[in-house]
Scaffold this motif. Structure first.
Motif, PDB file in Angstrom:
ATOM      1  N   ARG A  44      45.405  50.160   4.637  1.00  0.00           N
ATOM      2  CA  ARG A  44      44.989  51.828   4.662  1.00  0.00           C
ATOM      3  C   ARG A  44      44.922  52.396   3.075  1.00  0.00           C
ATOM      4  NH1 ARG A  44      48.789  54.006   8.498  1.00  0.00           N
ATOM      5  NH2 ARG A  44      49.673  52.397  10.016  1.00  0.00           N
ATOM      6  N   ARG A  45      44.434  51.864   2.244  1.00  0.00           N
ATOM      7  CA  ARG A  45      43.818  52.746   1.085  1.00  0.00           C
ATOM      8  C   ARG A  45      42.332  51.589   0.276  1.00  0.00           C
ATOM      9  NH1 ARG A  45      46.896  56.488  -1.911  1.00  0.00           N
ATOM     10  NH2 ARG A  45      44.598  56.648  -2.876  1.00  0.00           N
ATOM     11  N   ALA A  46      41.377  51.652   1.281  1.00  0.00           N
ATOM     12  CA  ALA A  46      40.538  51.218   0.690  1.00  0.00           C
ATOM     13  C   ALA A  46      40.151  51.783  -0.539  1.00  0.00           C
ATOM     14  CB  ALA A  46      38.874  51.379   1.686  1.00  0.00           C
ATOM     15  N   ASP A  47      40.307  52.770  -0.719  1.00  0.00           N
ATOM     16  CA  ASP A  47      40.000  53.499  -2.018  1.00  0.00           C
ATOM     17  C   ASP A  47      40.463  52.550  -3.301  1.00  0.00           C
ATOM     18  OD1 ASP A  47      42.293  54.708  -0.889  1.00  0.00           O
ATOM     19  OD2 ASP A  47      42.352  55.920  -2.945  1.00  0.00           O
ATOM     20  N   PRO A  89      38.491  49.813   8.555  1.00  0.00           N
ATOM     21  CA  PRO A  89      37.998  48.697   8.987  1.00  0.00           C
ATOM     22  C   PRO A  89      39.335  47.542  10.149  1.00  0.00           C
ATOM     23  CG  PRO A  89      37.475  48.783   6.536  1.00  0.00           C
ATOM     24  CD  PRO A  89      38.280  50.079   7.192  1.00  0.00           C
ATOM     25  N   PHE A  90      39.414  47.574   8.671  1.00  0.00           N
ATOM     26  CA  PHE A  90      40.768  45.899  10.306  1.00  0.00           C
ATOM     27  C   PHE A  90      40.965  46.293  10.798  1.00  0.00           C
ATOM     28  CE2 PHE A  90      41.104  45.566   5.119  1.00  0.00           C
ATOM     29  CZ  PHE A  90      41.496  44.793   6.072  1.00  0.00           C
ATOM     30  N   ALA A  91      41.017  47.800  11.530  1.00  0.00           N
ATOM     31  CA  ALA A  91      41.226  48.329  13.037  1.00  0.00           C
ATOM     32  C   ALA A  91      39.764  47.351  14.190  1.00  0.00           C
ATOM     33  CB  ALA A  91      40.840  49.415  13.332  1.00  0.00           C
ATOM     34  N   LEU A  92      39.190  47.273  13.755  1.00  0.00           N
ATOM     35  CA  LEU A  92      37.766  46.477  15.019  1.00  0.00           C
ATOM     36  C   LEU A  92      38.389  45.095  14.735  1.00  0.00           C
ATOM     37  CD1 LEU A  92      34.842  47.553  12.666  1.00  0.00           C
ATOM     38  CD2 LEU A  92      35.976  48.180  14.629  1.00  0.00           C
ATOM     39  N   GLU A  97      40.496  39.839  12.880  1.00  0.00           N
ATOM     40  CA  GLU A  97      40.549  37.846  13.564  1.00  0.00           C
ATOM     41  C   GLU A  97      40.126  37.504  12.236  1.00  0.00           C
ATOM     42  OE1 GLU A  97      41.297  34.670  15.713  1.00  0.00           O
ATOM     43  OE2 GLU A  97      42.135  36.894  15.273  1.00  0.00           O
ATOM     44  N   ALA A  98      38.803  38.167  11.380  1.00  0.00           N
ATOM     45  CA  ALA A  98      38.704  37.640  10.827  1.00  0.00           C
ATOM     46  C   ALA A  98      38.976  37.037   9.412  1.00  0.00           C
ATOM     47  CB  ALA A  98      37.060  37.331  10.386  1.00  0.00           C
ATOM     48  N   SER A  99      39.356  37.996   8.997  1.00  0.00           N
ATOM     49  CA  SER A  99      40.957  38.665   7.691  1.00  0.00           C
ATOM     50  C   SER A  99      42.331  38.467   8.072  1.00  0.00           C
ATOM     51  CB  SER A  99      40.321  39.567   7.717  1.00  0.00           C
ATOM     52  OG  SER A  99      39.055  39.509   6.895  1.00  0.00           O
ATOM     53  N   ASN A 100      42.925  39.397   9.188  1.00  0.00           N
ATOM     54  CA  ASN A 100      44.063  39.151   9.001  1.00  0.00           C
ATOM     55  C   ASN A 100      45.087  38.441   9.597  1.00  0.00           C
ATOM     56  OD1 ASN A 100      44.285  41.656   7.698  1.00  0.00           O
ATOM     57  ND2 ASN A 100      43.843  42.997  10.040  1.00  0.00           N
TER      58      ASN A 100
END
Length: 211
Positions: A44-47, A89-92, A97-100
């Protein structure tokens, strides 16, 4: 969210809730509250999450993560369950699948295996193959700082070279266990090691494996 990632997310959230905010984890210096905050900030905090890879941003990451760790624990658990916001980006599905799936599997084991009464978890073959596929793609990255040559081998003989060098240590185990070993959880991974005794000792003791 894709099937594996969604399942592992919910398993992690349920486990964190069951263990409470002050339970031990395998992540040095972190209780379950800190681990939950890490998961939320990463999505949630890409920054701030860039501090996971960029040293110059590490201070900001620590401050933001501390802010989230100070929130009510129940709020953190709910944020994990509901998943990333739409702009993340994790909503894609592909990124999820690749990361989470891997991220959440490892962190679930970080909590499970830090408890004295933990028992092995049996994974279905499809998920095991998914973990192996991910490990094959990232083996060179996670093993780049290995103090010795490192080969990861499944019981069926399939291998992935994580680090070229000599002497060589071959680590054999199920994909899930190899994943834990390669991501720095050597002490709790159920694997067999074959190679020079001194090389095996160096590999067990190093903190250089993983991202």
């Amino acid at each position: 969210m894709s099937t594996h990632a969604k399942r592992e997310r919910l398993l992690l959230a349920d486990l964190l809730e069951a263990e409470g905010p002050e339970a031990a984890t395998l992540c040095e210096g972190w209780k379950t509250r800190d681990l939950a905050a890490h998961v939320v900030v990463r999505e949630r905090r890409a920054d701030a999450a860039g501090g996971l890879l960029i040293k110059q941003l590490a201070g900001r990451l620590e401050r933001v993560q501390a802010e989230f760790a100070a929130k009510p624990y129940e709020e953190l658990i709910q944020l994990i369950r509901t998943g990333p916001p739409r702009f993340s980006p994790f909503a894609l599905k592909q990124v999820d699948e690749a990361s989470n799936a891997v991220e959440f599997y490892i962190h679930t084991e970080d909590v499970r295996r830090a408890q004295p009464d933990w028992t092995p978890r049996e994974l279905d073959p499809v998920f095991s193959d998914a973990l192996w596929s991910r490990l094959e793609r990232t083996a060179r990255l996670v093993g780049r700082k290995s103090p010795v040559g490192l080969v990861l081998r499944r019981p069926d003989g399939r291998t992935a070279v994580a680090h070229r060098g000599t002497p060589v240590v071959t680590v054999t185990g199920e994909p899930s266990e190899l994943l834990l070993f390669a991501f720095g959880r050597q002490q709790v991974a159920d694997v067999g090691l074959d190679g020079d005794k001194e090389a095996i000792a160096a590999l067990h003791e190093t903190k250089q494996l993983g991202l």
